[in-house]
Each structure stands twice: as C-alpha cells, then as structure tokens.
Design a protein around this motif. Structure first.
Motif, PDB file in Angstrom:
ATOM      1  N   THR A  14       1.074  -1.052  -0.051  1.00 57.86           N
ATOM      2  CA  THR A  14      -0.099  -0.088   0.191  1.00 57.86           C
ATOM      3  C   THR A  14       0.918   1.296  -0.074  1.00 57.86           C
ATOM      4  O   THR A  14       1.566   1.399   0.726  1.00 57.86           O
ATOM      5  N   ILE A  15       0.863   2.223  -1.068  1.00 61.87           N
ATOM      6  CA  ILE A  15       1.294   3.323  -1.039  1.00 61.87           C
ATOM      7  C   ILE A  15       0.376   4.745  -0.795  1.00 61.87           C
ATOM      8  O   ILE A  15      -0.627   4.743  -1.523  1.00 61.87           O
ATOM      9  N   TYR A  16       0.795   5.310   0.461  1.00 64.06           N
ATOM     10  CA  TYR A  16       0.006   6.601   0.688  1.00 64.06           C
ATOM     11  C   TYR A  16       0.739   7.732   0.052  1.00 64.06           C
ATOM     12  O   TYR A  16       1.760   7.987   0.152  1.00 64.06           O
ATOM     13  N   ILE A  17      -0.063   8.321  -0.857  1.00 64.91           N
ATOM     14  CA  ILE A  17       0.401   9.299  -1.762  1.00 64.91           C
ATOM     15  C   ILE A  17      -0.348  10.682  -1.026  1.00 64.91           C
ATOM     16  O   ILE A  17      -1.339  10.943  -1.052  1.00 64.91           O
ATOM     17  N   VAL A  18       0.717  11.480  -0.257  1.00 67.43           N
ATOM     18  CA  VAL A  18       0.032  12.781   0.369  1.00 67.43           C
ATOM     19  C   VAL A  18       0.811  13.760  -0.317  1.00 67.43           C
ATOM     20  O   VAL A  18       1.976  14.079  -0.619  1.00 67.43           O
ATOM     21  N   LEU A  26       5.527  10.001   0.486  1.00 66.66           N
ATOM     22  CA  LEU A  26       4.713   8.687   0.055  1.00 66.66           C
ATOM     23  C   LEU A  26       5.395   7.876   1.317  1.00 66.66           C
ATOM     24  O   LEU A  26       6.491   7.675   1.600  1.00 66.66           O
ATOM     25  N   MET A  27       4.445   6.987   1.566  1.00 64.38           N
ATOM     26  CA  MET A  27       4.584   5.948   2.579  1.00 64.38           C
ATOM     27  C   MET A  27       4.311   4.549   2.255  1.00 64.38           C
ATOM     28  O   MET A  27       3.257   4.333   1.670  1.00 64.38           O
ATOM     29  N   ASP A  36       9.917  11.846   1.333  1.00 61.08           N
ATOM     30  CA  ASP A  36       9.187  13.085   1.359  1.00 61.08           C
ATOM     31  C   ASP A  36      10.137  14.351   0.862  1.00 61.08           C
ATOM     32  O   ASP A  36      11.348  13.892   0.404  1.00 61.08           O
ATOM     33  N   ASN A  37       9.464  15.365   0.809  1.00 51.90           N
ATOM     34  CA  ASN A  37      10.526  16.654   0.638  1.00 51.90           C
ATOM     35  C   ASN A  37      10.336  17.663   1.511  1.00 51.90           C
ATOM     36  O   ASN A  37      10.487  18.817   0.920  1.00 51.90           O
ATOM     37  N   TYR A  38       9.829  17.326   2.620  1.00 51.53           N
ATOM     38  CA  TYR A  38       9.519  18.407   3.623  1.00 51.53           C
ATOM     39  C   TYR A  38      10.762  18.916   4.265  1.00 51.53           C
ATOM     40  O   TYR A  38      12.034  18.428   4.136  1.00 51.53           O
ATOM     41  N   HIS A  39      10.757  20.230   4.965  1.00 55.91           N
ATOM     42  CA  HIS A  39      11.980  20.709   5.476  1.00 55.91           C
ATOM     43  C   HIS A  39      12.943  21.393   4.589  1.00 55.91           C
ATOM     44  O   HIS A  39      14.000  21.534   5.081  1.00 55.91           O
ATOM     45  N   ILE A  69       9.049   5.044  -9.987  1.00 55.33           N
ATOM     46  CA  ILE A  69      10.139   4.451  -9.677  1.00 55.33           C
ATOM     47  C   ILE A  69       9.661   3.214  -8.945  1.00 55.33           C
ATOM     48  O   ILE A  69       9.994   2.040  -8.960  1.00 55.33           O
ATOM     49  N   ILE A  70       8.930   3.663  -7.698  1.00 58.50           N
ATOM     50  CA  ILE A  70       8.208   2.698  -6.883  1.00 58.50           C
ATOM     51  C   ILE A  70       7.573   1.566  -7.285  1.00 58.50           C
ATOM     52  O   ILE A  70       7.662   0.360  -6.962  1.00 58.50           O
ATOM     53  N   VAL A  71       6.556   2.089  -8.132  1.00 63.19           N
ATOM     54  CA  VAL A  71       5.684   1.106  -8.688  1.00 63.19           C
ATOM     55  C   VAL A  71       6.168   0.200  -9.737  1.00 63.19           C
ATOM     56  O   VAL A  71       5.994  -1.007  -9.741  1.00 63.19           O
ATOM     57  N   ASN A  72       7.381   0.586 -10.574  1.00 62.75           N
ATOM     58  CA  ASN A  72       8.036  -0.253 -11.278  1.00 62.75           C
ATOM     59  C   ASN A  72       8.796  -1.224 -10.755  1.00 62.75           C
ATOM     60  O   ASN A  72       8.901  -2.364 -10.965  1.00 62.75           O
TER      61      ASN A  72
END
Length: 91
Positions: A14-18, A26-27, A36-39, A69-72
């Motif tokens: 399961t990929i959580y897309i926020v 992405l979790m 992530d790209n936070y901070h 990339i993750i899905v592939n």
C-alpha cells in the motif's frame, strides 16, 4: 495546511500518496518506508522507520517520478527490496 491523500494498492503493498502545501510524502506499507521533500531538504528517503533521522537524498524532488520508480520496482520484484529501491531512486 491543505492536505490530500490517495491510496494505491499494488502487489500486496500500500502506497499512501500525500500532498500538502508544505510538500509531499509517500509511505510504503507494510514496510514503513517513507519518502518526502519536507523541511526544504529536497526529495529524500527514510529507509528505517525506527530511525527517522536517517535519510538518503534521492534524485527526484517531485512526487510523480518517485511514484513511477516505486511502482516499477514493486511490479518487477513483487515486493519492496529496500537496498535495490534506494539504488533506483538515486540513479
């Protein structure tokens, strides 16, 4: 802060897309791998859930490229192989 969440199911993962006004994440569950790209650090991956301070810079700062990339990776391997996934995200 405005926030949207989408859930993607693939090969038992399961990929959580926020997306939020502060960035994206992405979790990948149940592996508990976080991207992530936070901070204002750019795109990075937290490969160890219990060591959130550990992060590895990844090539793309945008969510769609990292999702692809993750899905592939999951489709090819039928699961997450974290060391391989990190290599693919850094290429």
């Amino acid at each position: 802060m405005s926030k949207t969440q989408t859930i993607l199911q693939i090969q038992g993962e399961t990929i959580y897309i926020v997306k939020s006004t502060g960035g994206w994440s992405l979790m990948i569950m149940p592996d508990e791998v976080l991207l992530d790209n936070y901070h204002s650090k750019g795109g990075h991956i937290h490969p160890e859930p219990e060591e959130h301070k550990n992060e590895i810079k990844i090539r793309f700062n945008t969510q769609p490229e990292n999702i692809n990339i993750i899905v592939n990776h999951i489709n090819q391997n039928k699961k997450v192989i974290i060391k391989e996934l990190i290599k693919e995200l850094k290429k």
